[in-house]
Design an enzyme around this catalytic site. Structure first.
Site, PDB file in Angstrom:
ATOM      1  N   HIS A  59     -23.206 -24.568  13.150  1.00 15.83           N
ATOM      2  CA  HIS A  59     -23.167 -23.110  13.220  1.00 15.83           C
ATOM      3  C   HIS A  59     -24.591 -22.564  13.301  1.00 15.83           C
ATOM      4  O   HIS A  59     -25.245 -22.346  12.289  1.00 15.83           O
ATOM      5  CB  HIS A  59     -22.448 -22.553  11.985  1.00 15.83           C
ATOM      6  CG  HIS A  59     -22.109 -21.094  12.075  1.00 15.83           C
ATOM      7  ND1 HIS A  59     -21.100 -20.518  11.337  1.00 15.83           N
ATOM      8  CD2 HIS A  59     -22.648 -20.086  12.799  1.00 15.83           C
ATOM      9  CE1 HIS A  59     -21.035 -19.224  11.602  1.00 15.83           C
ATOM     10  NE2 HIS A  59     -21.971 -18.939  12.493  1.00 15.83           N
ATOM     11  N   GLU A 128     -17.636 -17.797  17.436  1.00 18.19           N
ATOM     12  CA  GLU A 128     -17.426 -17.000  16.220  1.00 18.19           C
ATOM     13  C   GLU A 128     -16.874 -15.636  16.622  1.00 18.19           C
ATOM     14  O   GLU A 128     -17.593 -14.685  16.860  1.00 18.19           O
ATOM     15  CB  GLU A 128     -18.725 -16.856  15.436  1.00 18.19           C
ATOM     16  CG  GLU A 128     -18.486 -16.281  14.040  1.00 18.19           C
ATOM     17  CD  GLU A 128     -19.737 -16.236  13.187  1.00 18.19           C
ATOM     18  OE1 GLU A 128     -19.608 -15.939  11.985  1.00 18.19           O
ATOM     19  OE2 GLU A 128     -20.843 -16.476  13.706  1.00 18.19           O
ATOM     20  N   ASN A 218     -19.380 -15.636   2.148  1.00 17.72           N
ATOM     21  CA  ASN A 218     -20.005 -14.559   2.911  1.00 17.72           C
ATOM     22  C   ASN A 218     -19.033 -14.053   3.965  1.00 17.72           C
ATOM     23  O   ASN A 218     -18.413 -14.838   4.676  1.00 17.72           O
ATOM     24  CB  ASN A 218     -21.293 -15.060   3.571  1.00 17.72           C
ATOM     25  CG  ASN A 218     -22.373 -15.334   2.545  1.00 17.72           C
ATOM     26  OD1 ASN A 218     -23.084 -14.435   2.117  1.00 17.72           O
ATOM     27  ND2 ASN A 218     -22.492 -16.586   2.127  1.00 17.72           N
ATOM     28  N   ALA A 219     -18.906 -12.716   4.055  1.00 17.23           N
ATOM     29  CA  ALA A 219     -17.981 -12.081   4.996  1.00 17.23           C
ATOM     30  C   ALA A 219     -16.553 -12.564   4.767  1.00 17.23           C
ATOM     31  O   ALA A 219     -15.817 -12.854   5.711  1.00 17.23           O
ATOM     32  CB  ALA A 219     -18.402 -12.308   6.437  1.00 17.23           C
ATOM     33  N   GLY A 247     -30.810 -19.560   0.000  1.00 22.04           N
ATOM     34  CA  GLY A 247     -31.206 -18.843  -1.198  1.00 22.04           C
ATOM     35  C   GLY A 247     -30.911 -17.361  -1.139  1.00 22.04           C
ATOM     36  O   GLY A 247     -31.031 -16.659  -2.154  1.00 22.04           O
ATOM     37  N   ASP A 272     -26.565 -21.062  10.250  1.00 23.61           N
ATOM     38  CA  ASP A 272     -26.196 -19.726  10.727  1.00 23.61           C
ATOM     39  C   ASP A 272     -27.456 -19.005  11.219  1.00 23.61           C
ATOM     40  O   ASP A 272     -27.595 -17.797  11.068  1.00 23.61           O
ATOM     41  CB  ASP A 272     -25.494 -18.915   9.636  1.00 23.61           C
ATOM     42  CG  ASP A 272     -24.729 -17.710  10.192  1.00 23.61           C
ATOM     43  OD1 ASP A 272     -24.501 -17.658  11.419  1.00 23.61           O
ATOM     44  OD2 ASP A 272     -24.381 -16.807   9.410  1.00 23.61           O
ATOM     45  N   ALA A 307     -27.575 -10.518   8.426  1.00 28.52           N
ATOM     46  CA  ALA A 307     -27.196 -10.896   9.794  1.00 28.52           C
ATOM     47  C   ALA A 307     -27.729 -12.289  10.110  1.00 28.52           C
ATOM     48  O   ALA A 307     -28.816 -12.444  10.664  1.00 28.52           O
ATOM     49  CB  ALA A 307     -27.751  -9.871  10.789  1.00 28.52           C
ATOM     50  N   GLY A 308     -26.962 -13.300   9.759  1.00 26.41           N
ATOM     51  CA  GLY A 308     -27.406 -14.659   9.987  1.00 26.41           C
ATOM     52  C   GLY A 308     -28.594 -14.994   9.108  1.00 26.41           C
ATOM     53  O   GLY A 308     -28.870 -14.317   8.110  1.00 26.41           O
TER      54      GLY A 308
END
Length: 383
Positions: A59, A128, A218-219, A247, A272, A307-308
């Site tokens: 990813h 994605e 996450n999300a 982190g 990501d 965002a990533g």
């Protein structure tokens, strides 16, 4: 046929580190033993160094100033070169939810990089979206999200020349269960995420064939004692689960908790990463989104949503050493074997065994990356 022998090196086999010689012929590992036949072979001295399986990132949205939603086939090759410097021998470029036209165009670009330009480290594509929940869209552009549609997926897969190996979708959407069944039957790994699904909806998706969870915690809707939600289904079931060990996305104790609850054989470290990986703080793009990176943390310029990441797999390994008490054997297995097993390619990569691809990382005495081999070819050598 190209022949390489790496002499007197500590090799991470499935049984642990073993002092031996590795003989590579062509793309494959021919031998791991005390045999010292250097005839017609390029010789690399191991010294006190260690040899571990190549890292696998399933990813990543880009790196080194390149975003896969804007990339040409040549750009994909440049990211592959950067990834090699970070120990990655196998990766899935991830295409973010976008217009149908752009999605098809960029799927085709990745396919050309692999199939026509010979980018061996690209194993396939992670799509994605666009079948994702608006409620937990994260950095997904809402205007491109839609209900599950198998015909649309087939259009995407045709553009990708069959290379979509993983798709992230939200299991609570209308039609998701049937789509999961069809995609699973087609050999595509379905990963559940960007989701407000209930526990029951998520467990149903898993029963229909969903094989993993995207950037866990996450999300996605988090658990509550009276509302277990999708997260509990991810933790309780035997599916694989991605984790971003930068982190920022997961606090270090949460990384330890996930490893304890799910087990070391089910967690898959990912980056990501966005185009800012390997770059300084500043302004970047993620698909159609404007992103600001400050102190290595990437967030949407419009609303501050994360965002990533700017993570690399090399840094993920370093963080796992800092965040956990795992042994080196466990960490280097974690960043290789689990993703290979999810993708169904563990029979040829993800560990160092005779007959498998010679995709490996030669580490220096201080654990830096000295050389990287992808299917027997040197893709990175420290200057």
């Amino acid at each position: 046929m190209n022949k390489i022998i790496i002499k007197d090196v500590s090799i991470l086999t499935p049984q642990g580190f073993k002092k031996a010689n590795m003989i590579i012929e062509g793309e494959k590992i021919k031998e791991i033993s005390a045999t010292d036949d250097c005839r017609d072979a390029e010789v690399i001295s191991g010294g006190n160094r260690r040899l571990v399986p190549g890292f696998i990132d399933i990813h990543t949205h880009g790196a080194n100033q390149i975003d896969f939603n804007h990339a040409s086939p040549e750009d994909v090759l440049k990211v592959a070169e950067f990834n090699a410097s970070q120990g990655v021998t196998t990766f899935l470029p991830a295409i973010l939810s976008d217009s149908v036209e752009t999605t098809c165009e960029k799927l085709a670009a990745v396919a050309k990089a692999k199939l026509d330009l010979g980018c061996d480290s690209v194993e396939g594509i992670h799509l994605e979206g666009p079948f994702l929940s608006v409620t937990y869209k994260g950095a997904m552009p809402e205007q491109f999200l839609q209900k599950p549609d198998y015909e649309l997926f087939c259009k995407f897969q045709e553009a990708a020349r069959g290379l979509i190996k993983v798709i992230t979708l939200s299991p609570e959407l209308e039609g998701a269960s049937e789509l999961i069944k069809k995609l699973t039957a087609d050999g595509v790994r379905v990963s559940i995420g960007h989701s407000a699904a209930s526990y029951e909806e998520a467990m149903n998706a898993i029963a229909c064939g969903a094989a993993s969870a995207t950037h866990t915690m996450n999300a996605m809707k988090l658990l509550h004692m009276h509302d277990p939600a999708i997260l509990t289904a991810v933790l309780e079931s035997d599916i694989y689960a991605e984790m971003i060990c930068d982190g920022f996305h997961l606090h270090p104790p949460i990384v330890r908790l996930l490893l304890k609850v799910k087990g070391k054989d089910k967690m898959i470290p990912i980056t990501d990463s966005i185009m800012a990986a390997g770059c300084p703080d500043g302004e970047y793009m993620l698909g159609v989104n404007e992103v600001v990176v400050k102190d290595g943390d990437a967030k949407l310029k419009s609303n501050g949503v994360r965002a990533g990441s700017t993570l690399t797999m090399k840094k993920a390994v370093s963080n796992l050493k800092k965040f956990t008490s795992l042994t080196d054997e466990e960490i280097y297995t974690l960043v290789s074997a689990n993703a290979a097993k999810l993708l169904g390619i563990y029979d040829r990569t993800g560990s160092l065994e005779v007959g498998k691809d010679a995709s490996c990382v030669l580490l220096s005495e201080d654990e830096d990356i000295d050389m990287v081999f992808c299917k027997g070819k040197v893709t990175y050598k420290k200057v």
